[in-house]
Structures are given as structure tokens and as C-alpha cells.
Enzyme design. Sequence first.
Site, PDB file in Angstrom:
ATOM      1  N   ASP A 145       0.821  -1.169  -0.057  1.00 18.17           N
ATOM      2  CA  ASP A 145      -0.045   0.117   0.079  1.00 18.17           C
ATOM      3  C   ASP A 145       1.037   1.205   0.146  1.00 18.17           C
ATOM      4  OD1 ASP A 145      -2.074   1.932   0.554  1.00 18.17           O
ATOM      5  OD2 ASP A 145      -3.367  -0.014   1.015  1.00 18.17           O
ATOM      6  N   HIS A 218      -3.936   6.046   3.133  1.00 16.95           N
ATOM      7  CA  HIS A 218      -4.439   5.059   2.589  1.00 16.95           C
ATOM      8  C   HIS A 218      -3.992   3.674   3.277  1.00 16.95           C
ATOM      9  CE1 HIS A 218      -5.468   2.339  -0.608  1.00 16.95           C
ATOM     10  NE2 HIS A 218      -6.309   2.770  -0.933  1.00 16.95           N
ATOM     11  N   SER A 560     -10.876  -0.721  -1.782  1.00 17.94           N
ATOM     12  CA  SER A 560      -9.765  -0.694  -0.962  1.00 17.94           C
ATOM     13  C   SER A 560      -9.920  -0.721   0.513  1.00 17.94           C
ATOM     14  CB  SER A 560      -9.206   0.759  -1.083  1.00 17.94           C
ATOM     15  OG  SER A 560      -8.254   1.023  -2.216  1.00 17.94           O
TER      16      SER A 560
END
Length: 774
Positions: A145, A218, A560
Site C-alpha cells: 500500500d 490509505h 480498497s
Amino acid sequence: MTRFLSSSVFLVQLIMLLPWLSIASLEPKKSQTYIIHMDHSLKPEHFSNHESWHQHTVKSLSSACVEDKETFLYSYTHVMHGFSAKLTSCQLAELEKLPAHITTYKESFGKMFTTHTPRFLGLNRGSGIWPTASYGKDAIIGVIDTGIWPESESFNDKGMSEVPSRWKGKCENGTAFSPSLCNNKLIGARSFSKGLQAAGINISTEYDFDSARDYFGHGSHTSSTAAGNEGRNQGSRVLTMVTKTCNYVYGASHFGYANGVAKGIAPRAHLAMYKVLWLSDTEVSAATDVLAGMDQAISDGVDIMSLSLGFDNTPLFKDVIAIASLSAIEKGIVVVCAAGNDAAPASIHNGAPWIMTVGAGTLDRSYIATLELGNGLNFEGTSYFPMSVSITNRHLYYGSNDTRVGGCKYLPRDQVKGKVVLCDDSNLDLNGQMQTVILSGAYAAIFLSESLLLDPEEYSLPGVVLHTRYAKAIKEYATTSNNTIVKSMRFGLTKTGTGPAPQVAYFSSRGPDPITPSVLKPDILAPGVDVLGAVRPDVSYIEAGRYELVSNYMLMSGTSMAAPHVAGIAALVKAVHRDWSPAAIRSAMVTTATKTDNTLGTIRDQWNGEIATPLAFGAGLVNPNGAMDPGLIYDMGPQDYINFLCGLGYTATQMSTILRSSQWSCENRTDLNYPTFIANFSNQTTLLSEKQFTRTVRNVGDHASTYRASLKVPPGMILEVEPNTIKFTNKYQEQKFVLTIRVGQHIPKVNYGYLEWIDEHNHIVSSPIVVLKD
Ligand SMILES: *[C@@H]1O[C@H](CO)[C@@H](O)[C@H](O)[C@H]1NC(C)=O
Ligand SMILES: *[C@@H]1O[C@H](CO)[C@@H](O)[C@H](O)[C@H]1NC(C)=O
Ligand SMILES: *[C@@H]1O[C@H](CO)[C@@H](O)[C@H](O)[C@H]1NC(C)=O
Ligand SMILES: *[C@@H]1O[C@H](CO)[C@@H](O)[C@H](O)[C@H]1NC(C)=O
Ligand SMILES: *[C@@H]1O[C@H](CO)[C@@H](O)[C@H](O)[C@H]1NC(C)=O
Ligand SMILES: *[C@@H]1O[C@H](CO)[C@@H](O)[C@H](O)[C@H]1NC(C)=O
Ligand SMILES: *[C@@H]1O[C@H](CO)[C@@H](O)[C@H](O)[C@H]1NC(C)=O
């Protein structure tokens, strides 16, 4: 700081096209990056390892074509036999003449899939998979990620077991990162950017870090969802103040919404971050870097890999995530990937049959504001305005007949200032109307909308979105006099148990899988809308008025956010059943998924509120407690996938690219022992067509049991199971059955039913059956 946010959000939504690659390829002297697959069996013996062979191979090329210096990027060990390097076309031509050369693929670029979770999934302390799996103790989840924010309360290691002795990973030193930031929760952190740099893509030095530290939030968000430690955190409002009480992150919330205990799905599992996504002006992730990150994760010894990113779809032999995942699966590593946010039919990403492909669903949670008008009428609507302001006795502005035509496109500042504005055009872009309201100096706003919504970060002024079913009552009041008022408006309220939920998130990519349509994808649905997770706390994602707000936890949406839920559940299932293969773990989740929403109706589509199909939700919403005890499993091993690939008619070169081997044996089979069924009868020429599926199921229940087939048959077709009763006298026994589908010529485009195997111990082993017809 908002620039940071908007540019990142922009990146997230970018559809990656690669115009510059095709231009560059016309220039022979200009070098570019390639992934080179090599035949490992031809490695000369005097090279002690593949890496020195790969490097020597590249070095020895430059003799004839010296124009541009070659750059060696990565030598890959586990994910493939081969390497990546930046080469001129002249160097490449020379390389491709070598007998050991198999295939060449150009660099490509990918993107991330973003746009009171545990309780919604039925996880609780008292019983079920959480206590049985010791909350995922000892499992290691590798997250590929944007990096991680190691100081987040979600990554504290209170109550964590020691780092497993089999772990070979490490925490790399780098910008704003050092090995001392790792602990028994975060046990590995590495970053991979050679590929992006070789492509001449400038990584932001202002906002990104040359290390595994998260630039966007994220990666921290996905990591905290999969395996964040339990925690609350006090007041993540305008200022961040973390109060540690035991190992809880106190009152974790998105500016007061979704207040509660932030908790990962497998709170006792270890985490390792492999940063491959970077902040730049263009692409965010290079294929060579993703391969390197996955290679390292396999080498380090992760049990589960979670990927919330993807590339443009290509055949499996060019798909780096598919290729690397097959190597991972051979080593028993479960690979869980986000299905993509493309919304359209046949837009699934990461649909290789050995990957667990996850779609996004909504949660049973709503973020609301209330409104009371001067005449006493009360309304409730959606709002994510990030402060709990209370508004009383303000004038309501609804314009004159002329100015309100077309909603809030134009607002006269002198008449609007300090008032609550009613915007009544439900078709006009809400964010555009919000901008007009802000510029007009209005105090707050009411938007009428049937289906459009504002994103959480778009509420920079107290606004509420009300459904158009209230339009008549509100407009009636607004036009009664010149002196209408809003008695009160309240923000910052969260409601749980709202329904119907889950619905398939409007953005979630839909099947059939464009690359291998004979396998039903996505496999499963997990929460992916307004998921609360840890983020980077030192940048602002939201502004309110003149203030830029920061928070430790934020709501984010996307497939995600769905994938790491399933990665966490895979860790729990693996903790209970250490000997299960990745396919067995997937089967357990798929056959026990929940097919109904919380109103007991069929799962609907958030896009239009209509009934969705398994092309959108796969087998249904993942159900962790069910997955622990599925009764039967449909297992598969690497050889099954090899057979499947042969059945796709790939050439020997393409096969060896995927399989990392120049030798394999296979039977042509297009049908895997998959726990779901999909048939496309579009080419049907006869009145009645038929397709058969053969499957093998293994009893993993503790008892002898007898399973009876129960079929939910869609109209216009006949389903048959032979035999329709299967007896198991002991655990691990296997039995075969054949499912036959017969359809007439006139059926709808998408049809689906279910095969359920039901035994006397309350096991229901359910598989969707999808039948397509053009
Ligand atoms: C770790 O990185 C920091 C910053 O990049 C640097 O100052 C330090 O010398 C590095 N330490 C080691 C052991 O490499
Ligand atoms: C990267 O930065 C350099 C120097 O600032 C600039 O010349 C180059 O055009 C940039 N590359 C890209 C792809 O933006
Ligand atoms: C405004 O519109 C309403 C309904 O369309 C109409 O009844 C009313 O006469 C209009 N008022 C003016 C001032 O035009
Ligand atoms: C509203 O105000 C206008 C002008 O200010 C006036 O002519 C009209 O009578 C008022 N209407 C009502 C219902 O009070
Ligand atoms: C598999 O099928 C392909 C064509 O579809 C054929 O060329 C090949 O010989 C077959 N292989 C086996 C082992 O049957
Ligand atoms: C037609 O579709 C059926 C069902 O998917 C499949 O088994 C068969 O191979 C297809 N035939 C052709 C000629 O494509
Ligand atoms: C079904 O197969 C036909 C070819 O036989 C193809 O054109 C069509 O796109 C397929 N439908 C779906 C939904 O995949």
C-alpha cells in the site's frame, strides 16, 4: 494542506492510460523499464545465485549500444524468474536473443482503489471466531500500500505476542522512519520506488517520505482495518489529543461521527507494510515496484497479503499481481485484492482465480443531521459536516420564483447572508451548489436530492441532504410567508442498525470478470463505504469554514477498504485452521457468506436501490463466524490452476511466464473446483442447452454427516445435482457431485439461483449459480 488532499483524491480517481509509453517506444536510444522473464533452468552454474546472473546479463548488454546507461532495478526471487531493468530498445533486442530469455513486458502503472465494522460482521468477544482464533494471534498480514503511520494508536503493541521466530522481515530506515518505530504489532516496513524513479516520475518531496511512512493515510487505513489493535482515541477534532487508557484508542471517530472503539478485524495479528504506492503528479505505482514488494513479502514470511490497488486489465500472463499471487498461493499465502471502483459491468480487477477478489458494500450506519422548521415539522437527512454545531432560529431563504430556478446556481449575497438556504434542484451537482452557497455567505444549507450525495470532505459548511420525498412539505412551508425560519439544525449524529444494509456500493466493480469470465467474480462483499480507519494525523483532509481539520481516524470509501476486512478474516480462519490452503479458506468464506441484507431481503444496489445479483455481490457479505465452521470445502491446489491455464489455450511461453517454469504437465480444464458457478449460454443454438460442472467437496466438520442438496432454481431453467445426497463417514473424506444446468432459449440476461448442501448439524454450504444469456 488541502492541495495535498485534492491532488491525492484526484490521483485516486485517475484512470491510468499510458500515452507516453507508446511515444517513448518509438525512440530507439531512449531507455525504458521492462520486466524480463528468464528461464531459470538455463542459469549457468558458475553464478552462485540468480541475482548475480541477472545483473551480469544486463551489464554484458551495453557493449553494442552504449547511448544510454542501463539501470538494473530488481531481481525477483519468488514472484517470477527474472528481473526488471531500464534498457534501450537496442539493449533489449540483444537481450531478447539470449536463449534464457522468455518474455518481455513493459512497465505499467497502477492505482489505489479508494474513493462499527466488526460488529456489523457479527464479530464479538464472547463467542465465535474472535475468541476461537485468539483474535488472529501469530498470523502475519502483509499490506501492499501507501505506507503506514507507525505512531497511530491502531498500531500499538499492547497485548501482542512476540514476533514469530519464522519472520524474516525488517523495518527499513528512511526518511522519518527508523527500525525503532516497529514493535510487536508492526513487525515489518519496507518501501519500493526504483521503478517509479526509473520511469522519471518525481515523487513528491513535500508530502511524501522516502521510506515506509504513509503519505496519504490509505495504507494506515487499510492496515488498521485488517489488524489494527483495539483502541479508542479521545477527541479527534480540530486538534488531536490522544489519551491512552490501557490499550484502547479512545473514542476513535471521524470528527465525532462513527464514535466508538477502533478495532481491526484481526486485532492480535502482526502487520508488515510494503510501500509501493507513491505521491507524484502522475502514476502512483509501478508494476516493477509492486512485484518487488510482493516478492519481499513472500520472502519475509507473511501468511496473508492484502492489496487495495490494481492495474489496467491484461491477460493473466501480463498481470503482475496475478503472476506474483500465484507464487504466493503455492507457498500457502492467501492473497486478497480489491475488485476495483469502476462500477460498470465486466470491470473487475484482480480477478485471477487464485486471488480472493473483494467487492464493497455499505454499512448499517448513517451519518445524519436533523432539521426542524418554524412550523414544527421535523426532518432527518444525511450530513458529514465535521463539527457538532447547533443552529437555532435562522431565517430560511428559498429565493423568488426566478432565482430558485435550477437550484442554487446563483444566490444574491445581500439576501442570503446569514440565512439557511434551501437548494431544491435534485439533479444539479450537489458540490457545485455547495460552492455557490459558500460563496454567497449563507450560514447553512438544505439540499434536496433523490440519489446524489456529497462526499464527507465536501461538507465545508453545515449542510444536510434531504430526500426529495420531503420536498413538497418543505417547499410548501418555504413559500408560505416572507418570514420562514429554521427552528433548529443539529449535526454530528450517527445512527447504527439502519438499513437496508449491506447494499452493493455504487462504485464497486461488477462481474463478469473480463479476463476469465468462467469464474464468478467478485468472490465476496465486505464493508467499503464510510469505513473508519487510521490516517495520517498531520495533514488536513477536510476544511470547515476557515479551518483545516485534522484527525487520527477518518471515514474512507472504496473496494480498497473492503479487501482488508477479508484479509483480517482470512487471518482469523487461518489461526483456527492452520493447515487449510488459500482455496480452502476462500471456500469457507464464500459458502458461508450472508445472501440477505439486514431487512432479510436480497442485497440491493446502492446505485438504484434495485435487487443486485452475484455479479455485483459474489456469494454475499462475508460472515466470519460462519467461515470458521463451513462444514464442507471446495479445495484447489496449484496444479488445478495450471490445468485451468492450459484450458485457456495459453502458449508455452505465456504459460512459463506465469508458472516460473519451463516444464509443467496439465490436463485441459476450464472448470476449476470453485465454490461458485457461472455459465454463459449466449452462444446457444438449440432449443435446450446444457452445461455440467463437476465438483469435489471435503468434509471438514467433526462429525459423520449426510448432506442433502437444496436448489433455488431461477425461472426458465432446470438445475440438477447428482447425487443429491452425499454421506460422509469421517472428517476429511471427499465426495464428487455433478451440477447440470439446462436452459431454454428465452431467459433474461442475468439469472441466478443457489445450490445449498445442508446437513443435520446446521451446516448450510451455499454456492451461487449464475446463468447469463445475451
Ligand atoms: C536512518 O535514516 C536517517 C534519515 O534518513 C539517517 O539520518 C540515519 O543516519 C540513518 N541511519 C542508519 C543506521 O542508516
Ligand atoms: C521531474 O522533475 C524534474 C526537475 O524538476 C523535471 O525536469 C521533470 O520534468 C519532472 N518529471 C516529470 C515526469 O514531471
Ligand atoms: C411563483 O410560482 C408559483 C407556482 O409556480 C405561482 O403560483 C406564483 O404566482 C409565482 N409567484 C410569482 C411572484 O411569480
Ligand atoms: C413579502 O414581501 C413583499 C415585499 O417585501 C410583499 O409585497 C409581500 O406582501 C410579502 N408577502 C407576504 C406573504 O408577507
Ligand atoms: C489443450 O488444448 C489445446 C488447444 O485448446 C491443445 O493444443 C493442447 O494439445 C491440449 N493439451 C492437452 C494436454 O490436451
Ligand atoms: C457455448 O457456451 C457453453 C456454455 O458456456 C460452453 O460450454 C461452450 O463451450 C460454448 N461453445 C462455443 C462454441 O463457444
Ligand atoms: C457470453 O458469451 C458471449 C460469446 O459466446 C459473449 O459475446 C458475451 O459477452 C458473454 N456475456 C457475458 C456477460 O460475458
